[in-house]
Design a protein around this motif. Structure first.
Motif, PDB file in Angstrom:
ATOM      1  N   ILE A 208       0.819  -1.213   0.000  1.00  0.00           N
ATOM      2  CA  ILE A 208       0.000   0.000   0.000  1.00  0.00           C
ATOM      3  C   ILE A 208       0.853   1.264   0.000  1.00  0.00           C
ATOM      4  CG2 ILE A 208      -1.776   1.270   1.286  1.00  0.00           C
ATOM      5  CD1 ILE A 208      -2.767  -1.441   2.310  1.00  0.00           C
ATOM      6  N   GLY A 209       1.982   1.210   0.667  1.00  0.00           N
ATOM      7  CA  GLY A 209       2.834   2.390   0.763  1.00  0.00           C
ATOM      8  C   GLY A 209       3.382   2.869  -0.571  1.00  0.00           C
ATOM      9  N   ARG A 210       3.362   2.015  -1.590  1.00  0.00           N
ATOM     10  CA  ARG A 210       3.912   2.380  -2.907  1.00  0.00           C
ATOM     11  C   ARG A 210       2.837   2.831  -3.893  1.00  0.00           C
ATOM     12  NH1 ARG A 210       9.149   0.761  -3.945  1.00  0.00           N
ATOM     13  NH2 ARG A 210      10.144  -0.484  -2.317  1.00  0.00           N
ATOM     14  N   LEU A 211       1.589   2.854  -3.471  1.00  0.00           N
ATOM     15  CA  LEU A 211       0.512   3.220  -4.379  1.00  0.00           C
ATOM     16  C   LEU A 211       0.480   4.725  -4.635  1.00  0.00           C
ATOM     17  CD1 LEU A 211      -2.412   1.024  -2.970  1.00  0.00           C
ATOM     18  CD2 LEU A 211      -0.983   0.554  -4.973  1.00  0.00           C
ATOM     19  N   ARG A 212       0.001   5.102  -5.809  1.00  0.00           N
ATOM     20  CA  ARG A 212      -0.235   6.518  -6.106  1.00  0.00           C
ATOM     21  C   ARG A 212      -1.466   6.975  -5.333  1.00  0.00           C
ATOM     22  NH1 ARG A 212      -0.725   6.508 -12.479  1.00  0.00           N
ATOM     23  NH2 ARG A 212      -2.225   4.896 -11.839  1.00  0.00           N
ATOM     24  N   SER A 213      -1.624   8.265  -5.187  1.00  0.00           N
ATOM     25  CA  SER A 213      -2.683   8.801  -4.341  1.00  0.00           C
ATOM     26  C   SER A 213      -4.069   8.339  -4.775  1.00  0.00           C
ATOM     27  CB  SER A 213      -2.623  10.337  -4.314  1.00  0.00           C
ATOM     28  OG  SER A 213      -2.747  10.859  -5.638  1.00  0.00           O
ATOM     29  N   ASP A 214      -4.331   8.328  -6.104  1.00  0.00           N
ATOM     30  CA  ASP A 214      -5.647   7.903  -6.588  1.00  0.00           C
ATOM     31  C   ASP A 214      -5.894   6.436  -6.288  1.00  0.00           C
ATOM     32  OD1 ASP A 214      -6.153  10.420  -7.484  1.00  0.00           O
ATOM     33  OD2 ASP A 214      -5.707  10.005  -9.599  1.00  0.00           O
ATOM     34  N   ASP A 215      -4.872   5.616  -6.527  1.00  0.00           N
ATOM     35  CA  ASP A 215      -4.998   4.182  -6.243  1.00  0.00           C
ATOM     36  C   ASP A 215      -5.127   3.947  -4.740  1.00  0.00           C
ATOM     37  OD1 ASP A 215      -4.788   3.568  -8.928  1.00  0.00           O
ATOM     38  OD2 ASP A 215      -2.605   3.341  -8.863  1.00  0.00           O
ATOM     39  N   MET A 216      -4.391   4.732  -3.971  1.00  0.00           N
ATOM     40  CA  MET A 216      -4.443   4.618  -2.513  1.00  0.00           C
ATOM     41  C   MET A 216      -5.856   4.873  -2.008  1.00  0.00           C
ATOM     42  SD  MET A 216      -2.492   4.343   0.394  1.00  0.00           S
ATOM     43  CE  MET A 216      -0.854   5.040   0.162  1.00  0.00           C
ATOM     44  N   ARG A 217      -6.506   5.884  -2.565  1.00  0.00           N
ATOM     45  CA  ARG A 217      -7.863   6.230  -2.142  1.00  0.00           C
ATOM     46  C   ARG A 217      -8.836   5.091  -2.450  1.00  0.00           C
ATOM     47  NH1 ARG A 217      -8.316  10.254  -5.059  1.00  0.00           N
ATOM     48  NH2 ARG A 217      -7.269  11.687  -3.661  1.00  0.00           N
ATOM     49  N   MET A 218      -8.726   4.508  -3.623  1.00  0.00           N
ATOM     50  CA  MET A 218      -9.616   3.420  -4.011  1.00  0.00           C
ATOM     51  C   MET A 218      -9.381   2.182  -3.148  1.00  0.00           C
ATOM     52  SD  MET A 218      -9.824   1.348  -7.631  1.00  0.00           S
ATOM     53  CE  MET A 218      -8.237   0.572  -7.259  1.00  0.00           C
ATOM     54  N   VAL A 219      -8.123   1.850  -2.931  1.00  0.00           N
ATOM     55  CA  VAL A 219      -7.786   0.677  -2.110  1.00  0.00           C
ATOM     56  C   VAL A 219      -8.255   0.874  -0.677  1.00  0.00           C
ATOM     57  CG1 VAL A 219      -5.844  -0.570  -1.072  1.00  0.00           C
ATOM     58  CG2 VAL A 219      -5.870  -0.121  -3.535  1.00  0.00           C
ATOM     59  N   SER A 220      -8.079   2.076  -0.143  1.00  0.00           N
ATOM     60  CA  SER A 220      -8.506   2.347   1.236  1.00  0.00           C
ATOM     61  C   SER A 220     -10.018   2.211   1.388  1.00  0.00           C
ATOM     62  CB  SER A 220      -8.063   3.747   1.670  1.00  0.00           C
ATOM     63  OG  SER A 220      -6.659   3.797   1.835  1.00  0.00           O
ATOM     64  N   GLU A 221     -10.756   2.646   0.393  1.00  0.00           N
ATOM     65  CA  GLU A 221     -12.213   2.497   0.444  1.00  0.00           C
ATOM     66  C   GLU A 221     -12.606   1.025   0.503  1.00  0.00           C
ATOM     67  OE1 GLU A 221     -13.698   4.554  -2.938  1.00  0.00           O
ATOM     68  OE2 GLU A 221     -13.393   6.571  -2.090  1.00  0.00           O
ATOM     69  N   GLU A 222     -11.924   0.206  -0.288  1.00  0.00           N
ATOM     70  CA  GLU A 222     -12.212  -1.230  -0.278  1.00  0.00           C
ATOM     71  C   GLU A 222     -11.815  -1.860   1.057  1.00  0.00           C
ATOM     72  OE1 GLU A 222     -10.132  -2.581  -3.723  1.00  0.00           O
ATOM     73  OE2 GLU A 222     -11.772  -2.084  -5.097  1.00  0.00           O
ATOM     74  N   ILE A 223     -10.708  -1.386   1.648  1.00  0.00           N
ATOM     75  CA  ILE A 223     -10.276  -1.896   2.952  1.00  0.00           C
ATOM     76  C   ILE A 223     -11.294  -1.525   4.024  1.00  0.00           C
ATOM     77  CG2 ILE A 223      -8.564  -1.555   4.785  1.00  0.00           C
ATOM     78  CD1 ILE A 223      -6.427  -1.430   2.572  1.00  0.00           C
ATOM     79  N   TYR A 224     -11.744  -0.291   4.021  1.00  0.00           N
ATOM     80  CA  TYR A 224     -12.740   0.160   4.999  1.00  0.00           C
ATOM     81  C   TYR A 224     -13.995  -0.712   4.913  1.00  0.00           C
ATOM     82  CZ  TYR A 224     -10.585   4.527   6.664  1.00  0.00           C
ATOM     83  OH  TYR A 224      -9.772   5.457   7.277  1.00  0.00           O
ATOM     84  N   LEU A 225     -14.467  -0.932   3.688  1.00  0.00           N
ATOM     85  CA  LEU A 225     -15.687  -1.710   3.487  1.00  0.00           C
ATOM     86  C   LEU A 225     -15.504  -3.151   3.974  1.00  0.00           C
ATOM     87  CD1 LEU A 225     -18.554  -1.949   2.200  1.00  0.00           C
ATOM     88  CD2 LEU A 225     -17.392  -2.620   0.080  1.00  0.00           C
ATOM     89  N   SER A 226     -14.381  -3.748   3.625  1.00  0.00           N
ATOM     90  CA  SER A 226     -14.143  -5.152   3.982  1.00  0.00           C
ATOM     91  C   SER A 226     -13.976  -5.333   5.479  1.00  0.00           C
ATOM     92  CB  SER A 226     -12.900  -5.666   3.248  1.00  0.00           C
ATOM     93  OG  SER A 226     -13.097  -5.665   1.853  1.00  0.00           O
ATOM     94  N   VAL A 227     -13.160  -4.486   6.106  1.00  0.00           N
ATOM     95  CA  VAL A 227     -12.930  -4.610   7.546  1.00  0.00           C
ATOM     96  C   VAL A 227     -14.225  -4.374   8.313  1.00  0.00           C
ATOM     97  CG1 VAL A 227     -11.726  -3.600   9.524  1.00  0.00           C
ATOM     98  CG2 VAL A 227     -10.480  -4.029   7.397  1.00  0.00           C
TER      99      VAL A 227
END
Length: 326
Positions: A208-227
């Motif tokens: 996650i630390g290597r993701l670009r800001s746009d990708d980071m935002r999308m991945v974080s949304e999926e993490i929030y939903l899953s957790v």
């Protein structure tokens, strides 16, 4: 126990396992009824953190000169049982322990609660947390999950990665294929939406630390939903306490996710227990929070602790230890 594994005989050799351990296991299998698993005391002692078992008692087993102490498996636990504390009794913290126990009971009424456990290093926060876990294990009405936020080099969502690895019983060296399979199996077993697997896989497999800001935002949304969906499913199956030790060491993204979960889970049967929380973080929590700030033991409790540990010592020594402890 010990067993011999290998080829037997030189003529027409065949691979087998022999020994007293194998013979005992075979006899217990013969004694068991359909869909029943029996185990010896030695086996029970090795796995008792992970199972519930009924003590059958000592019975004569064919081929054994002495009786075998037998247990019958009742169920495999979803979370390991805490090891019973074989150490110094809890002096001077009964009131604080009861406070935590009472808070945890709120979960049984299908209500959420958040508690902050603070105090100087070495004052007994971890011991108090462990005593709470032992109490929860004994009653078995409320489950708990714990993770530690302290790490030498911070990485995004580190405490959640640790939490999920423990739940999934994963090892750091497990392959990507093994991790993916374990996640998919868990989602299927819990009858969750397959979309929940996406965020869990990001947590455990994506850098996650290597993701670009746009990708980071999308991945974080999926993490929030899953957790959120995974924890909600767990606490609805069994009221739960979610413990974050040394929360002050958590990375920013983990702090924000915990804040989100606390707000999302109002009215759910869950208790959040955070230790070592900075004052500035308290302003981020929108819901009512109980704060337990541990103070040093009083002189009477210090005296009891010293005498339990060292025996009948001179009053002057107990007084000295009390004053030296501040």
């Amino acid at each position: 126990g010990r067993a011999f594994f290998g080829f037997v005989l030189t003529e027409a050799p065949f691979l087998t396992v022999i020994g007293d351990t194998i013979n005992t296991a075979a006899r217990l299998t013969e004694m068991g009824q359909h869909n029943e698993i029996l185990m010896s005391k030695t086996t029970h002692n090795a796995v008792q953190r992970y199972v519930d078992a009924e003590h059958v008692g000592e019975q004569t087993v064919k081929g054994k000169q002495t009786k075998v102490d037998i247990y019958r498996l009742s169920k495999i636990r979803s979370a390991p049982r805490s090891v019973e504390l074989q150490r110094i009794p809890l002096f001077g913290r009964q009131k604080e322990l009861q406070f935590l126990i009472d808070l945890s009971q709120i979960c049984l009424a299908k209500n959420s609660v958040c508690c902050i456990l603070n105090g100087p290093m070495g004052i007994g926060k971890t011991r108090l947390k462990e005593e709470l876990e032992v109490n929860l294990d004994r009653n078995d009405l409320i489950g708990y999950f714990e993770t530690n936020c302290s790490v030498d080099v911070q990485s995004p969502y580190y405490p959640f990665k640790t939490l999920l690895r423990n739940v999934l019983q994963l090892h750091e060296l497990d392959s990507q294929e093994a991790v993916t399979k374990r996640i998919n199996d868990m989602i299927a077993a819990k009858n969750l939406n397959p979309a929940v697997a996406k965020g869990i896989k990001h947590l455990l497999l994506t850098d996650i630390g290597r993701l670009r800001s746009d990708d980071m935002r999308m991945v974080s949304e999926e993490i929030y939903l899953s957790v959120r969906n995974l924890i909600r499913n767990e606490c609805r199956q069994k009221p739960s306490v979610l413990i974050f030790e040394e929360f002050g060491q958590a990375d920013v993204m983990s702090r924000e996710l915990v804040t989100y979960l606390i707000s999302e889970f109002e009215g759910e049967p869950i208790m959040f227990l955070l230790t070592d929380v900075p004052d500035k973080y308290l302003n981020m929590i929108a819901t009512k929070t109980e704060i337990l700030d541990l103070k040093p033991l009083d002189k009477k409790d210090i005296d009891l602790l010293v005498r339990h540990t060292l025996g009948n010592v001179d009053d002057g020594l107990a007084d000295y230890i009390y004053s030296a402890a501040g």
